[in-house]
Design a protein around this motif. Structure first.
Motif, PDB file in Angstrom:
ATOM      1  N   MET A   1       0.850  -1.173   0.000  1.00 54.85           N
ATOM      2  CA  MET A   1       0.000   0.000   0.000  1.00 54.85           C
ATOM      3  C   MET A   1       0.888   1.226   0.000  1.00 54.85           C
ATOM      4  O   MET A   1       1.956   1.243   0.601  1.00 54.85           O
ATOM      5  CB  MET A   1      -0.909   0.016   1.220  1.00 54.85           C
ATOM      6  N   ALA A   2       0.435   2.268  -0.664  1.00 54.76           N
ATOM      7  CA  ALA A   2       1.139   3.547  -0.698  1.00 54.76           C
ATOM      8  C   ALA A   2       0.127   4.667  -0.506  1.00 54.76           C
ATOM      9  O   ALA A   2      -1.021   4.558  -0.934  1.00 54.76           O
ATOM     10  CB  ALA A   2       1.849   3.726  -2.033  1.00 54.76           C
ATOM     11  N   ALA A   3       0.553   5.717   0.159  1.00 56.49           N
ATOM     12  CA  ALA A   3      -0.305   6.891   0.369  1.00 56.49           C
ATOM     13  C   ALA A   3       0.523   8.149   0.147  1.00 56.49           C
ATOM     14  O   ALA A   3       1.710   8.177   0.459  1.00 56.49           O
ATOM     15  CB  ALA A   3      -0.891   6.884   1.776  1.00 56.49           C
ATOM     16  N   ALA A   4      -0.124   9.167  -0.403  1.00 57.08           N
ATOM     17  CA  ALA A   4       0.572  10.427  -0.657  1.00 57.08           C
ATOM     18  C   ALA A   4      -0.438  11.567  -0.713  1.00 57.08           C
ATOM     19  O   ALA A   4      -1.610  11.367  -1.036  1.00 57.08           O
ATOM     20  CB  ALA A   4       1.327  10.357  -1.980  1.00 57.08           C
ATOM     21  N   GLU A   5       0.053  12.757  -0.405  1.00 53.69           N
ATOM     22  CA  GLU A   5      -0.764  13.956  -0.590  1.00 53.69           C
ATOM     23  C   GLU A   5      -0.733  14.292  -2.073  1.00 53.69           C
ATOM     24  O   GLU A   5       0.332  14.520  -2.642  1.00 53.69           O
ATOM     25  CB  GLU A   5      -0.210  15.113   0.234  1.00 53.69           C
ATOM     26  N   VAL A   6      -1.894  14.294  -2.706  1.00 54.52           N
ATOM     27  CA  VAL A   6      -1.942  14.426  -4.160  1.00 54.52           C
ATOM     28  C   VAL A   6      -2.642  15.694  -4.640  1.00 54.52           C
ATOM     29  O   VAL A   6      -2.727  15.942  -5.840  1.00 54.52           O
ATOM     30  CB  VAL A   6      -2.619  13.194  -4.803  1.00 54.52           C
ATOM     31  N   GLY A   7      -3.138  16.497  -3.730  1.00 57.73           N
ATOM     32  CA  GLY A   7      -3.810  17.719  -4.156  1.00 57.73           C
ATOM     33  C   GLY A   7      -4.096  18.643  -3.003  1.00 57.73           C
ATOM     34  O   GLY A   7      -3.936  18.280  -1.839  1.00 57.73           O
ATOM     35  N   ASP A   8      -4.498  19.850  -3.335  1.00 65.43           N
ATOM     36  CA  ASP A   8      -4.860  20.889  -2.365  1.00 65.43           C
ATOM     37  C   ASP A   8      -3.695  21.291  -1.466  1.00 65.43           C
ATOM     38  O   ASP A   8      -3.904  21.760  -0.350  1.00 65.43           O
ATOM     39  CB  ASP A   8      -6.050  20.446  -1.493  1.00 65.43           C
ATOM     40  N   GLN A   9      -2.452  21.148  -1.941  1.00 66.40           N
ATOM     41  CA  GLN A   9      -1.297  21.523  -1.123  1.00 66.40           C
ATOM     42  C   GLN A   9      -1.276  23.006  -0.776  1.00 66.40           C
ATOM     43  O   GLN A   9      -0.740  23.390   0.249  1.00 66.40           O
ATOM     44  CB  GLN A   9       0.025  21.163  -1.829  1.00 66.40           C
ATOM     45  N   ASP A  10      -1.881  23.821  -1.612  1.00 70.37           N
ATOM     46  CA  ASP A  10      -1.850  25.257  -1.381  1.00 70.37           C
ATOM     47  C   ASP A  10      -3.021  25.760  -0.534  1.00 70.37           C
ATOM     48  O   ASP A  10      -3.117  26.946  -0.245  1.00 70.37           O
ATOM     49  CB  ASP A  10      -1.818  26.011  -2.706  1.00 70.37           C
ATOM     50  N   LEU A  11      -3.899  24.872  -0.104  1.00 74.17           N
ATOM     51  CA  LEU A  11      -5.047  25.271   0.709  1.00 74.17           C
ATOM     52  C   LEU A  11      -4.764  25.004   2.188  1.00 74.17           C
ATOM     53  O   LEU A  11      -4.283  23.931   2.554  1.00 74.17           O
ATOM     54  CB  LEU A  11      -6.310  24.521   0.286  1.00 74.17           C
ATOM     55  N   HIS A  12      -5.068  25.992   3.020  1.00 77.18           N
ATOM     56  CA  HIS A  12      -4.838  25.882   4.460  1.00 77.18           C
ATOM     57  C   HIS A  12      -5.795  24.869   5.077  1.00 77.18           C
ATOM     58  O   HIS A  12      -6.997  24.913   4.835  1.00 77.18           O
ATOM     59  CB  HIS A  12      -5.009  27.256   5.107  1.00 77.18           C
ATOM     60  N   ARG A  13      -5.258  23.953   5.858  1.00 75.60           N
ATOM     61  CA  ARG A  13      -6.022  22.959   6.618  1.00 75.60           C
ATOM     62  C   ARG A  13      -6.862  22.034   5.746  1.00 75.60           C
ATOM     63  O   ARG A  13      -7.941  21.594   6.116  1.00 75.60           O
ATOM     64  CB  ARG A  13      -6.902  23.644   7.651  1.00 75.60           C
TER      65      ARG A  13
END
Length: 60
Positions: A1-13
C-alpha cells in the motif's frame, strides 16, 4: 500500500490524499481501502469530506 498527498497543497487545513494498493482479488483491495477510511474517520482532528474509489484490473 502507498499513500501520498496528491492535491490541495496550497489550501490551508485541507489535504487530498491518494492511496494505492495491489492485491490478487478485488475483495482484498476493498478490505484495505475500508480500513484506510475507518482509520481517518476515527480521528477526531480529521473531517473526511468525501472518498472516491477506482478499481483497475489487468484486463482494463
Amino acid at each position: 500500500m502507498a499513500a501520498a498527498e496528491v492535491g490541495d497543497q496550497d489550501l490551508h487545513r485541507r489535504a487530498q490524499i491518494g492511496v494505492a494498493t495491489v492485491a490478487g482479488d478485488a475483495g482484498q483491495v476493498t478490505d484495505v481501502l475500508d480500513a484506510c477510511e475507518r482509520l481517518l474517520a476515527e480521528r477526531p482532528e480529521v473531517t473526511l469530506l468525501s472518498a472516491h474509489r477506482q478499481l483497475v484490473s489487468d484486463t482494463d
